[in-house]
Design a protein around this motif. Structure first.
Motif, mmCIF file in Angstrom:
data_model
loop_
_atom_site.group_PDB
_atom_site.id
_atom_site.type_symbol
_atom_site.label_atom_id
_atom_site.label_comp_id
_atom_site.label_asym_id
_atom_site.label_seq_id
_atom_site.Cartn_x
_atom_site.Cartn_y
_atom_site.Cartn_z
ATOM 1 N N GLY A 109 -62.632 -32.268 -106.774
ATOM 2 C CA GLY A 109 -62.509 -31.586 -108.055
ATOM 3 C C GLY A 109 -61.369 -30.588 -108.067
ATOM 4 O O GLY A 109 -60.607 -30.504 -109.041
ATOM 5 N N ASN A 113 -57.983 -30.536 -110.548
ATOM 6 C CA ASN A 113 -57.472 -29.421 -111.353
ATOM 7 C C ASN A 113 -56.043 -29.057 -110.957
ATOM 8 O O ASN A 113 -55.219 -28.742 -111.812
ATOM 9 N N HIS A 142 -63.346 -23.673 -110.987
ATOM 10 C CA HIS A 142 -62.447 -24.830 -110.936
ATOM 11 C C HIS A 142 -62.092 -25.251 -109.520
ATOM 12 O O HIS A 142 -61.257 -26.135 -109.347
ATOM 13 N N ALA A 148 -56.618 -23.622 -107.896
ATOM 14 C CA ALA A 148 -57.920 -23.768 -108.563
ATOM 15 C C ALA A 148 -58.710 -22.462 -108.500
ATOM 16 O O ALA A 148 -59.435 -22.105 -109.439
ATOM 17 N N LEU A 191 -57.476 -24.487 -120.235
ATOM 18 C CA LEU A 191 -58.404 -25.209 -119.358
ATOM 19 C C LEU A 191 -59.824 -24.730 -119.628
ATOM 20 O O LEU A 191 -60.107 -23.530 -119.535
ATOM 21 N N GLU A 193 -64.293 -25.829 -119.354
ATOM 22 C CA GLU A 193 -65.421 -26.734 -119.110
ATOM 23 C C GLU A 193 -66.193 -26.783 -120.430
ATOM 24 O O GLU A 193 -66.101 -25.841 -121.221
ATOM 25 N N ASP A 226 -62.171 -29.680 -117.763
ATOM 26 C CA ASP A 226 -62.665 -29.886 -116.409
ATOM 27 C C ASP A 226 -64.083 -30.445 -116.507
ATOM 28 O O ASP A 226 -65.039 -29.724 -116.769
ATOM 29 N N VAL A 228 -65.488 -32.097 -113.988
ATOM 30 C CA VAL A 228 -65.849 -32.412 -112.606
ATOM 31 C C VAL A 228 -67.376 -32.442 -112.447
ATOM 32 O O VAL A 228 -67.930 -33.314 -111.790
ATOM 33 N N CYS A 256 -60.442 -33.822 -116.120
ATOM 34 C CA CYS A 256 -60.546 -33.810 -114.658
ATOM 35 C C CYS A 256 -61.936 -34.289 -114.249
ATOM 36 O O CYS A 256 -62.942 -33.822 -114.802
#
Ligand SMILES: Cc1ncc(COP(=O)(O)O)c(C=O)c1O
Length: 409
Positions: A109, A113, A142, A148, A191, A193, A226, A228, A256
């Motif tokens: 992950g 990123n 991240h 990250a 970026l 989530e 993200d 992941v 990602c």
């Protein structure tokens, strides 16, 4: 006499760097939603690793794909074409519904990123000299590599490793106005989530996702999501962004992936479409192991089983069952404050900061969950969980709560 676990603990302390505060259990075998220790004691896996083994342990389709591929071709460098890597990129494009999708494969992950940020920097510097900034959210996670880590919205994790550079601006995870204001012509990417997993299973509000897309469009920056932890069906849609805004999703430029993609083998990926898909050229980015035949064969099996067994819809259904069950459980358990999450990524919040104690009690009752915050217990069970296993999971969790409640009274 020392038991097997005691022995392992002594040997671990003598040989491994002390990076993990481990739970007192050592597993030797897994099958479906269950893990077994050396004494044959069964534990219900309410966490799937950390949101990794979505198909459960030792899924026959994955085992078969890995064994066959390992016996056929384990590795070539990325200087050559391999069938599995290309098939997996095609398979991923289908799950996104993007006919112009292009993928880069890596191993984790954090690496996904890193790759996404390098891509955004190239895109940004071509647009505006010096557009290398990234806007990210507080509470985000991240990964642990330097880039990250810088993106991760948790200052306590930065401090020991500073300076990490000044190319990231963090704004409140629920503050759409601050996000709008932070994005300017020096921004290469936003970026986000869709549900912050490590940050405590916190859904990011729809207005923040909308503001992220609008701000990126305003300056020509890329929206990176993200996924992941949230991707591959876990939230009840192939990807969390697809179901985040009730039928009117914001479309990211880059997504990602890692964790659940190969059901436990190390793989990461970034999937981009449109302009973002064409940014990288030979020499811009690379990895020795990324996209190797064995992990790609495993991931192809994962996509196939999710599709064949309808596991995306099943995750949504199980998520609804969890929510209803948590509400019912709260009636008899004063320790429960509430719950948050989506699909099969859920947290039960507690009225006191005793999540680690609840997690330890759950382990004693044969249930694996983790403390995602001092006052929140995370559930990320496999997508193959049966109705009977869901009931057992809830019974074991209720028993753990009762243990902790009785100890306190
Ligand atoms: C959203 C998110 N991004 C990135 C990572 C880092 O992944 P890895 O540990 O594979 O580097 C994680 C791990 O928990 C994660 O949850």
């Amino acid at each position: 006499m020392m038991c097997d676990l005691d022995h392992l603990q002594v040997r671990e302390a003598a040989t491994l760097m002390h990076t993990y505060a481990r739970q007192p259990a050592a597993f030797v075998r897994g099958e479906g939603a269950w893990l077994y220790d050396g004494d044959g004691q069964a534990y219900l896996d309410g966490l799937s690793g950390l949101a990794v083994t979505g198909l459960g342990h030792a899924h026959p389709a994955v085992t078969e794909a890995v064994a066959h591929q390992a016996a056929t071709l384990m590795h070539t460098s990325n200087l050559y074409y391999t069938h599995r890597q290309i098939e997996l990129a095609e398979g991923l494009a289908n799950t996104f519904g993007w006919s112009d999708a292009r993928t880069f494969f890596c191993n984790s992950g954090a690496e996904a990123n890193e790759a996404a940020i390098k891509l955004a920097r190239l895109h940004g510097t071509r647009r505006t000299d010096g557009a290398v900034g990234v806007v990210a959210l507080t509470g985000s996670f991240h990964g642990r590599t330097l880039g990250a880590l810088r993106l991760t919205g948790n200052p306590a994790k930065h401090r020991p490793f500073e300076p990490l550079g000044d190319w990231v601006t963090h704004v409140g995870y629920d503050d759409d106005a601050a996000l709008e204001a932070a994005v300017d012509d020096q921004t290469s990417a936003v970026l986000v989530e869709v549900v912050q997993g490590e940050g405590g299973v916190r859904p990011v509000p729809p207005d923040v996702l909308r503001a992220a897309r609008a701000a990126c469009d305003r300056v020509g920056a890329l929206l990176i999501v993200d996924e992941v932890q949230t991707g591959l069906g876990r939230l009840g849609s192939w990807y969390g962004w697809q179901s985040a805004l009730d039928g009117d999703p914001v479309r990211p430029d880059v997504v990602c992936l890692a964790k659940g993609l190969a059901n436990g083998l190390p793989i990461g990926a970034i999937v981009a479409h449109g302009e973002a898909a064409k940014v990288f050229e030979p020499g811009d980015h690379a990895t020795t192991f990324g996209g190797g035949p064995v992990v790609c064969a495993a991931a192809l099996a994962v996509l196939g089983v999710i599709e064949r067994d309808g596991l995306v819809a099943r995750a949504a259904q199980l998520g609804d069952h969890f929510v209803a069950a948590f509400d019912a459980l709260a009636d008899g358990h004063p320790l429960i404050a509430g719950h948050r999450g989506r699909g099969l990524l859920q947290a039960v919040t507690l009225t006191r900061p005793v999540a680690p104690t609840v997690v330890a009690a759950a382990l004693d009752h044969g249930l694996i969950v983790n403390a995602v915050a001092a006052d929140a217990v995370r559930f990320a069970p496999p997508l193959i969980l049966s109705d009977a296993e869901l009931e057992q999971l809830l019974e074991r969790f209720a028993a753990a709560l009762t243990t902790v409640e009785q100890e306190a009274s």
